[in-house]
Design an enzyme around this catalytic site. Sequence first.
Site, PDB file in Angstrom:
ATOM      1  N   PRO A  16       0.800  -1.351  -0.038  1.00 40.94           N
ATOM      2  CA  PRO A  16      -0.073   0.133   0.018  1.00 40.94           C
ATOM      3  C   PRO A  16       1.035   1.431   0.140  1.00 40.94           C
ATOM      4  O   PRO A  16       1.881   1.334   0.393  1.00 40.94           O
ATOM      5  CB  PRO A  16      -0.749  -0.142   1.351  1.00 40.94           C
ATOM      6  CG  PRO A  16      -0.100  -0.976   2.223  1.00 40.94           C
ATOM      7  CD  PRO A  16       0.859  -1.790   1.315  1.00 40.94           C
ATOM      8  N   GLU A  17       0.293   2.266  -0.683  1.00 40.26           N
ATOM      9  CA  GLU A  17       0.981   3.716  -0.432  1.00 40.26           C
ATOM     10  C   GLU A  17       0.329   4.265   0.531  1.00 40.26           C
ATOM     11  O   GLU A  17      -0.475   3.834   1.000  1.00 40.26           O
ATOM     12  CB  GLU A  17       0.713   4.294  -2.127  1.00 40.26           C
ATOM     13  CG  GLU A  17       1.554   3.233  -2.981  1.00 40.26           C
ATOM     14  CD  GLU A  17       1.994   4.210  -4.279  1.00 40.26           C
ATOM     15  OE1 GLU A  17       2.042   5.183  -4.306  1.00 40.26           O
ATOM     16  OE2 GLU A  17       1.976   3.349  -5.285  1.00 40.26           O
ATOM     17  N   LYS A  66       4.084   4.745   5.451  1.00 38.65           N
ATOM     18  CA  LYS A  66       3.433   3.509   5.293  1.00 38.65           C
ATOM     19  C   LYS A  66       3.351   2.643   6.709  1.00 38.65           C
ATOM     20  O   LYS A  66       3.228   1.431   6.731  1.00 38.65           O
ATOM     21  CB  LYS A  66       4.028   2.520   4.256  1.00 38.65           C
ATOM     22  CG  LYS A  66       4.185   3.346   3.040  1.00 38.65           C
ATOM     23  CD  LYS A  66       4.928   2.308   1.850  1.00 38.65           C
ATOM     24  CE  LYS A  66       4.894   3.120   0.442  1.00 38.65           C
ATOM     25  NZ  LYS A  66       5.943   2.429  -0.322  1.00 38.65           N
ATOM     26  N   ARG A 271      12.764  -0.643  -8.591  1.00 37.27           N
ATOM     27  CA  ARG A 271      11.301  -0.692  -9.152  1.00 37.27           C
ATOM     28  C   ARG A 271      11.110  -0.355 -10.480  1.00 37.27           C
ATOM     29  O   ARG A 271      11.757   0.267 -11.288  1.00 37.27           O
ATOM     30  CB  ARG A 271      10.192   0.170  -8.168  1.00 37.27           C
ATOM     31  CG  ARG A 271      10.203  -0.086  -6.765  1.00 37.27           C
ATOM     32  CD  ARG A 271       9.897  -1.466  -6.314  1.00 37.27           C
ATOM     33  NE  ARG A 271       8.405  -1.655  -6.861  1.00 37.27           N
ATOM     34  CZ  ARG A 271       7.265  -1.252  -5.883  1.00 37.27           C
ATOM     35  NH1 ARG A 271       7.472  -0.319  -4.954  1.00 37.27           N
ATOM     36  NH2 ARG A 271       6.178  -1.667  -6.273  1.00 37.27           N
TER      37      ARG A 271
END
Length: 281
Positions: A16-17, A66, A271
């Site tokens: 999750p962001e 986060k 990423r």
Amino acid sequence: MRLLRRLRIAGYRTMPEGHTIHRIARDHTKWFAGQSLIISSPQGRFAEGAKKINGKQLSRVDAHGKHLFYRFAGKTKRSEKTIHVHLGLYGKFRIHKNPPPEPRGAVRVRMIGESRSFDLNGPSRCEIYSTSEQQKLLARLGPDPLRDDADVEQVWNRISRSRASIGTLLLNQAVVAGIGNVYRAELLHLMGIHPERPGNEISREQFDELWDLTVKLLNVGVKYNRIITVPRESIGKPLSRLNSSERLFCYKKNNCCNCNGKIKNWKLGARTMYACPRCQK
């Protein structure tokens, strides 16, 4: 109960962001704060921690980047307890109406309130934190755009003095907390900034626009519980009714929504980065 039903079916996103974490904090505060919770660890890995918290009243749930912090009241400041949760790749909350069903899978923590309950499966971190441990963690994190106490100048100083690429800096939680891979790609695409541009080549005007856009889009994410970066006026229907292919401009797209050029993807900051070579020169 429509939101409750949707959460139970879909759950919260993995990896999750920040918008998701703040949405969880908001919902859990709304549903459980002020209640003395029955807390257990069906899996057993949080059994000792559950014993220390069981029966205590939840004051609130805070979010920073986060990370989640469940604050439990005590008779004195020293007797207050905090559970720190980081979902990581596989962590997921499941919300239930009471009575909750039998635990499904490896449930690290179950909290039962007056009318709702939740199960937490697979977090990377779930532990009781002391005040000093919280302070050490927060000192390692950058400002969170969704928090009122975010120090914008601190973020600007880190970015403007760095020769690292802006695409790498935005993923660095020590620079700014809460931005993940999707928001990184979408923000830079909307700004027309190439992800490989060094941080010290970003002007103050660009940074201020980037920060304001980040705050705006993260708040939209909290409201709708999903990442949406397209403006309402460009779609012609409510944001709540957008399907997954309509919510984003470039992330995992084949072609740019602006120029229809080919979207390029490559590894940046460990990423996959998505960008349009035409719009982000």
